[in-house]
Design an enzyme around this catalytic site. Sequence first.
Site, PDB file in Angstrom:
ATOM      1  CB  ILE A 114      -0.916  -0.019   1.024  1.00 16.91           C
ATOM      2  CG1 ILE A 114      -1.883  -1.290   1.607  1.00 16.91           C
ATOM      3  CG2 ILE A 114      -1.743   1.108   1.711  1.00 16.91           C
ATOM      4  CD1 ILE A 114      -2.141  -1.648   2.848  1.00 16.91           C
ATOM      5  CB  CYS A 115       0.978   4.408  -0.587  1.00 24.13           C
ATOM      6  SG  CYS A 115       1.199   6.099  -0.508  1.00 24.13           S
ATOM      7  CG  LEU A 116       7.278   3.486   1.430  1.00 20.15           C
ATOM      8  CD1 LEU A 116       8.227   4.099   0.397  1.00 20.15           C
ATOM      9  CD2 LEU A 116       7.407   4.361   2.807  1.00 20.15           C
TER      10      LEU A 116
END
EC number: 4.3.2.10
Length: 175
Positions: free
Chosen positions: A77-79
């Site tokens: 998720i994201c990073l």
Amino acid sequence: MGKIIILNTDCANFTSIKSAIEKLGYCCMITAEPSIVKNAKKIILPGVGTALAAMNFLSQKKLVDIIKTFTNPILGICLGMQIFCNFSEESNGVKTIGVVKTSVLHLKTNNLPLPHIGWNQISFNKCHALFKDIPNNSRFYFVHSYIVPVNKYTLSVTNYGMNFSSVIQKNNFWR
């Protein structure tokens, strides 16, 4: 096999993810203990912060090779998604995990404000289990300044001054 592991990268809001998973009726735990992580049924790799900080933490905990060789589903998720790639422009350049052979680039927004914060659509044209019961062009919340360019692993695209991958998949690695 173990349970769902939320991988502690020392830079994310783990408790909200844990609460959401438990609300769906699944058991999970937050850890960075290598022996537990490598026996997980599934891994969620969240992240808020910099690729450099996350990679330093994962290296220190000896988790990079465990992540690279993990064969069960793993969701970034994201990073977490960004560090699946092989390089990030963030922090003057960071070598990342390297499962997805592309680089994470600074978002070029054509004068839109950075970071990209707010609700935006994801568009997909491939049927995938990750999109089950999610209508095409649904809106999701974004907070980021770096992107994974559209590539052969892209499952959905979002536009904020330019198109970028909002969901990618390579084998068991999803985001």
